[in-house]
Design a protein around this motif. Structure first.
Motif, PDB file in Angstrom:
ATOM      1  N   UNK A  13       0.828  -1.199   0.000  1.00  0.00           N
ATOM      2  CA  UNK A  13       0.000   0.000   0.000  1.00  0.00           C
ATOM      3  C   UNK A  13       0.866   1.254   0.000  1.00  0.00           C
ATOM      4  N   UNK A  14       0.403   2.269  -0.727  1.00  0.00           N
ATOM      5  CA  UNK A  14       1.076   3.566  -0.736  1.00  0.00           C
ATOM      6  C   UNK A  14       0.016   4.661  -0.673  1.00  0.00           C
ATOM      7  N   UNK A  15       0.445   5.847  -0.255  1.00  0.00           N
ATOM      8  CA  UNK A  15      -0.429   7.019  -0.259  1.00  0.00           C
ATOM      9  C   UNK A  15      -0.015   7.917  -1.411  1.00  0.00           C
ATOM     10  N   UNK A  16      -0.950   8.195  -2.317  1.00  0.00           N
ATOM     11  CA  UNK A  16      -0.675   9.087  -3.438  1.00  0.00           C
ATOM     12  C   UNK A  16      -0.605  10.536  -2.948  1.00  0.00           C
ATOM     13  N   UNK A  17      -0.141  11.421  -3.798  1.00  0.00           N
ATOM     14  CA  UNK A  17      -0.007  12.832  -3.424  1.00  0.00           C
ATOM     15  C   UNK A  17      -1.336  13.457  -3.030  1.00  0.00           C
ATOM     16  N   UNK A  18      -2.439  12.965  -3.594  1.00  0.00           N
ATOM     17  CA  UNK A  18      -3.752  13.526  -3.268  1.00  0.00           C
ATOM     18  C   UNK A  18      -4.382  12.875  -2.041  1.00  0.00           C
ATOM     19  N   UNK A  19      -3.639  11.992  -1.356  1.00  0.00           N
ATOM     20  CA  UNK A  19      -4.143  11.354  -0.148  1.00  0.00           C
ATOM     21  C   UNK A  19      -4.806  10.011  -0.370  1.00  0.00           C
ATOM     22  N   UNK A  20      -4.985   9.621  -1.616  1.00  0.00           N
ATOM     23  CA  UNK A  20      -5.590   8.324  -1.928  1.00  0.00           C
ATOM     24  C   UNK A  20      -4.657   7.186  -1.514  1.00  0.00           C
ATOM     25  N   UNK A  21      -5.234   6.155  -0.909  1.00  0.00           N
ATOM     26  CA  UNK A  21      -4.473   4.959  -0.559  1.00  0.00           C
ATOM     27  C   UNK A  21      -4.740   3.906  -1.628  1.00  0.00           C
ATOM     28  N   UNK A  22      -3.678   3.382  -2.230  1.00  0.00           N
ATOM     29  CA  UNK A  22      -3.879   2.371  -3.265  1.00  0.00           C
ATOM     30  C   UNK A  22      -2.776   1.326  -3.214  1.00  0.00           C
ATOM     31  N   UNK A  23      -3.050   0.181  -3.829  1.00  0.00           N
ATOM     32  CA  UNK A  23      -2.121  -0.950  -3.856  1.00  0.00           C
ATOM     33  C   UNK A  23      -1.209  -0.804  -5.065  1.00  0.00           C
ATOM     34  N   UNK A  24       0.089  -0.671  -4.814  1.00  0.00           N
ATOM     35  CA  UNK A  24       1.067  -0.473  -5.883  1.00  0.00           C
ATOM     36  C   UNK A  24       1.843  -1.768  -6.093  1.00  0.00           C
ATOM     37  N   UNK A  25       1.733  -2.342  -7.274  1.00  0.00           N
ATOM     38  CA  UNK A  25       2.376  -3.620  -7.567  1.00  0.00           C
ATOM     39  C   UNK A  25       3.893  -3.530  -7.596  1.00  0.00           C
ATOM     40  N   UNK A  26       4.431  -2.312  -7.643  1.00  0.00           N
ATOM     41  CA  UNK A  26       5.879  -2.154  -7.753  1.00  0.00           C
ATOM     42  C   UNK A  26       6.534  -1.580  -6.498  1.00  0.00           C
ATOM     43  N   UNK A  27       5.741  -1.248  -5.487  1.00  0.00           N
ATOM     44  CA  UNK A  27       6.289  -0.620  -4.281  1.00  0.00           C
ATOM     45  C   UNK A  27       6.653  -1.670  -3.237  1.00  0.00           C
ATOM     46  N   UNK A  28       7.912  -1.690  -2.836  1.00  0.00           N
ATOM     47  CA  UNK A  28       8.361  -2.593  -1.777  1.00  0.00           C
ATOM     48  C   UNK A  28       9.012  -1.824  -0.634  1.00  0.00           C
ATOM     49  N   UNK A  29       9.250  -0.533  -0.833  1.00  0.00           N
ATOM     50  CA  UNK A  29       9.863   0.331   0.171  1.00  0.00           C
ATOM     51  C   UNK A  29       9.652   1.771  -0.272  1.00  0.00           C
ATOM     52  N   UNK A  30      10.086   2.724   0.550  1.00  0.00           N
ATOM     53  CA  UNK A  30       9.960   4.118   0.145  1.00  0.00           C
ATOM     54  C   UNK A  30      10.803   4.398  -1.099  1.00  0.00           C
ATOM     55  N   UNK A  31      11.927   3.701  -1.225  1.00  0.00           N
ATOM     56  CA  UNK A  31      12.811   3.905  -2.378  1.00  0.00           C
ATOM     57  C   UNK A  31      12.171   3.477  -3.690  1.00  0.00           C
ATOM     58  N   UNK A  32      11.269   2.488  -3.632  1.00  0.00           N
ATOM     59  CA  UNK A  32      10.630   2.004  -4.860  1.00  0.00           C
ATOM     60  C   UNK A  32       9.239   2.599  -5.060  1.00  0.00           C
ATOM     61  N   UNK A  33       8.873   3.548  -4.193  1.00  0.00           N
ATOM     62  CA  UNK A  33       7.582   4.233  -4.308  1.00  0.00           C
ATOM     63  C   UNK A  33       7.747   5.471  -5.183  1.00  0.00           C
ATOM     64  N   UNK A  34       6.718   5.812  -5.933  1.00  0.00           N
ATOM     65  CA  UNK A  34       6.790   6.947  -6.853  1.00  0.00           C
ATOM     66  C   UNK A  34       7.115   8.246  -6.111  1.00  0.00           C
ATOM     67  N   UNK A  35       7.812   9.188  -6.754  1.00  0.00           N
ATOM     68  CA  UNK A  35       8.133  10.478  -6.133  1.00  0.00           C
ATOM     69  C   UNK A  35       6.871  11.186  -5.639  1.00  0.00           C
TER      70      UNK A  35
END
Length: 249
Positions: free
Chosen positions: A51-73
């Motif tokens: 799970x990640x939080x998008x810039x607009x506050x939306x919480x969504x499941x990111x298939x590529x996120x495994x840490x803060x380093x792999x999360x989108x800017x």
């Protein structure tokens, strides 16, 4: 005994952790404490999805996120299992009763939150007790006062918004108070609220004394009818091991 030792000892004796109203749930008028929302959609998910939080506050499941380093800017990594608490505090830390939203996101359901409930993120008295600062903290399911709960950061050394004079750790050996920036909260959980009345304090006893339902914890809704809602919510978190994410609206 020296004066230097007296104050810390007295403070330790007076220190109140997050206490739950000892009254049993009774029948009677049901107050509006919100309702429990659930979404059942079990899935088998890959280990590298979180799970990640998008810039607009939306919480969504990111298939590529495994840490803060792999999360989108600009986005915030939350982990595979996370309880998201969205507070409703003003600049003075006032938060209307039952106005914070708690959403449970689990790896078994990547479509969205598995359960939601309204509650509180402030203590009974924000001047007397510490208020948990926003952030991402490890959390784990436990039992507290005979009901499920989540222990946050092992229950210790959590940061505060504006200090916590209620914790002996926040005093020097000579009894003087440390700078508020160094203060911590201990014994912090997400637990059931005051199911006797719509308040973060108990009814006065025969001597006029009241006890805090929360001295720094995060709590479910308060009021008649709130306990069954909380139990339904926390049942979804049985075996939970992940994070607690406290954020502003």
């Amino acid at each position: 005994m020296s004066t230097k030792l007296v104050l810390p000892i007295l403070l330790a004796l007076l220190f109140a952790s997050c206490e739950v109203d000892p009254y049993e749930e009774t029948s009677g008028k049901t107050l509006d404490v919100g309702s429990l929302s659930k979404m059942k959609a079990p899935h088998t998910c890959k280990d590298e999805e979180h799970w990640v939080e998008a810039e607009d506050g939306t919480i969504y499941w990111d298939e590529n996120a495994t840490s803060q380093d792999t999360t989108k800017p600009g986005e915030t990594y939350l982990g595979a299992n996370v309880l998201v608490g969205t507070h409703n505090r003003d600049s003075n830390l006032n938060e209307p009763i039952n106005s914070a939203r708690f959403q449970l996101y689990l790896e078994k359901n990547k479509n969205g939150s598995s359960a939601e409930i309204m509650g509180n993120t402030v203590p009974a008295d924000v001047k007397k007790y510490g208020t948990l600062a926003g952030g991402l903290y490890p959390a784990k399911h436990t039992i507290y006062k005979n009901d499920g709960a989540l222990l946050i950061n092992g229950g210790r050394n959590l940061p505060t918004v504006n200090g916590n004079p209620n914790n002996p750790k926040n005093y020097y050996d000579d009894g003087s108070l440390k700078p508020s920036s160094e203060h911590v909260l201990d014994q912090v959980l997400f637990h059931k609220g005051n199911y006797k009345r719509e308040s973060l304090s108990t009814y006065p006893d025969k001597h006029g004394n009241v006890l805090p339902i929360s001295a720094g914890c995060q709590t479910g809704g308060s009021g008649r009818g709130s306990l069954p809602l909380y139990r339904d919510f926390i049942k979804e978190a049985e075996g939970f091991e992940g994070n607690y994410y406290l954020r502003k609206p």
